[in-house]
Write a protein that holds these residues in place. Structure first.
Motif, PDB file in Angstrom:
ATOM      1  N   HIS A  70     -18.779  -5.991  49.493  1.00  8.64           N
ATOM      2  CA  HIS A  70     -19.437  -4.971  48.680  1.00  8.64           C
ATOM      3  C   HIS A  70     -18.603  -4.527  47.482  1.00  8.64           C
ATOM      4  N   SER A  71     -17.471  -5.160  47.263  1.00  4.47           N
ATOM      5  CA  SER A  71     -16.695  -4.874  46.059  1.00  4.47           C
ATOM      6  C   SER A  71     -16.124  -6.181  45.529  1.00  4.47           C
ATOM      7  N   TYR A  89     -20.734  -2.175  42.570  1.00  2.00           N
ATOM      8  CA  TYR A  89     -22.104  -2.310  42.086  1.00  2.00           C
ATOM      9  C   TYR A  89     -23.073  -1.600  43.019  1.00  2.00           C
ATOM     10  N   ASP A  90     -24.121  -1.073  42.422  1.00  2.00           N
ATOM     11  CA  ASP A  90     -25.295  -0.661  43.183  1.00  2.00           C
ATOM     12  C   ASP A  90     -26.471  -0.657  42.219  1.00  2.00           C
ATOM     13  N   TYR A  91     -27.280  -1.709  42.307  1.00  2.00           N
ATOM     14  CA  TYR A  91     -28.382  -1.873  41.365  1.00  2.00           C
ATOM     15  C   TYR A  91     -29.539  -0.920  41.645  1.00  2.00           C
ATOM     16  N   ARG A  93     -29.237   2.122  41.217  1.00  2.00           N
ATOM     17  CA  ARG A  93     -28.999   3.145  40.202  1.00  2.00           C
ATOM     18  C   ARG A  93     -29.123   4.553  40.793  1.00  2.00           C
ATOM     19  N   ARG A  96     -28.577   4.992  44.407  1.00  3.00           N
ATOM     20  CA  ARG A  96     -27.397   4.244  44.839  1.00  3.00           C
ATOM     21  C   ARG A  96     -26.757   4.840  46.091  1.00  3.00           C
ATOM     22  N   SER A  97     -26.115   3.963  46.865  1.00  2.00           N
ATOM     23  CA  SER A  97     -25.275   4.415  47.975  1.00  2.00           C
ATOM     24  C   SER A  97     -23.797   4.195  47.671  1.00  2.00           C
ATOM     25  N   VAL A  98     -23.490   3.241  46.771  1.00  4.41           N
ATOM     26  CA  VAL A  98     -22.102   3.014  46.345  1.00  4.41           C
ATOM     27  C   VAL A  98     -21.906   3.771  45.032  1.00  4.41           C
ATOM     28  N   SER A  99     -21.454   4.991  45.152  1.00  2.12           N
ATOM     29  CA  SER A  99     -21.327   5.883  44.001  1.00  2.12           C
ATOM     30  C   SER A  99     -19.866   6.084  43.630  1.00  2.12           C
TER      31      SER A  99
END
Length: 291
Positions: A70-71, A89-91, A93, A96-99
């Motif tokens: 995830h990175s 990334y978190d498409y 937007r 998102r969960s990856v903030s």
């Protein structure tokens, strides 16, 4: 340089993710049993550079906090010094969960960060730089790079803003091209530069023919230079890149020795370039992989 801990030789396992530096998935090029993960090259680059042990711990914390695959990491070489940039990334937007907040919370035990960026803004990616100074506590996380889309363009593209205590500054424009079908557009974009004189420009010095068999080329317009990225390159292309740019022998020897166990993977490679003393010069380069 320190010797790579044998425990850091990570082997592929069922269910592993295979994705490029945009986190776009791909099918591995061949059998994966007994082969190495790209994370092994991250651990080796840290060891080859004699990185502070806390950098290993930071990378471990990022993977534990976000999950494997995830990175994205990039090992960047400039002036003989290696540093590492990590991309998140978190498409989704706004959903998102990856903030930024989540990643900074993971890193808080290692490095403070006083920067804030509104979650209501539609960024799909951000990145940050890690180095020995941060690991030793000599600096905090003093800069984030925030990426947004660029709707309305006929070319797939994205904008990068640098966020520091002084505010937000537009840094880079990235334009994406399919190598197989958009070669003329790639050449035109690379030639249209604020930093280069067009007459006599040797585009092969930028768009290396040996790497133009890649899947996607990204041309970046930056404030002080330009850049080009070759996405989805096999291990032989990676070796060519490392040799041409005279990466440390330890890096090249390791990849060459492990060529077979890396042959199922695709890699992403990048160079920044500018005219230095009248000569087109690569000022920074990097290779990328999944953590």
């Amino acid at each position: 340089m320190t010797r790579l801990d044998p425990a850091r030789l990570e082997f592929a396992a069922p269910g592993d993710r295979y994705a490029d530096y945009c986190l776009w998935d791909y099918e591995p090029l061949g059998p994966t049993a007994g082969r190495l993960r790209q994370s092994t090259l991250l651990w080796h680059s840290l060891a080859a550079a004699g990185a502070h042990p806390r950098l290993f711990a930071i990378c471990d914390a990022l993977r534990a906090g976000l999950g494997p695959g995830h990175s994205v990491w990039g090992a960047k070489l400039r002036g003989g010094v290696t540093t590492w940039e990590f991309y998140f990334y978190d498409y989704a937007r706004l959903e998102r969960s990856v903030s930024i907040e989540r990643v900074l919370a993971i890193l808080a035990p290692f490095a403070p960060c006083g920067l804030h960026y509104a979650g209501a803004r539609p960024y799909f990616m951000f990145s940050l730089d890690l180095d020995d100074a941060l690991a030793r506590g000599e600096r905090g996380l003093d800069r984030l790079n925030v990426y947004l889309g660029n709707p309305g363009s006929s070319v797939s593209s994205g904008l990068c803003y640098g966020l520091t205590a002084q505010g937000l500054v537009l840094d880079n424009l990235y334009s994406f091209f399919e190598t197989a079908t958009e070669r003329e557009a790639i050449v035109a974009k690379a030639a249209c530069s604020a930093h280069l004189d067009l007459p006599g420009l040797d585009l092969d010095a930028i768009l290396w023919p040996e790497l133009m068999r890649c899947g996607v080329v990204v041309v970046a317009n930056k404030r002080f230079c330009d850049g080009v990225y070759f996405s989805r390159i096999d291990v032989d292309g990676l070796l060519y890149f490392l040799d041409r740019l005279a990466y440390p022998a330890a890096i090249r020897d390791f990849v060459r020795a492990e060529r077979r166990r890396l042959s199922h993977l695709l890699f992403d490679l990048g160079i920044d370039y500018a005219v230095v003393d009248g000569k087109l010069t690569v000022t920074k380069s990097a290779y990328y992989g999944l953590l």
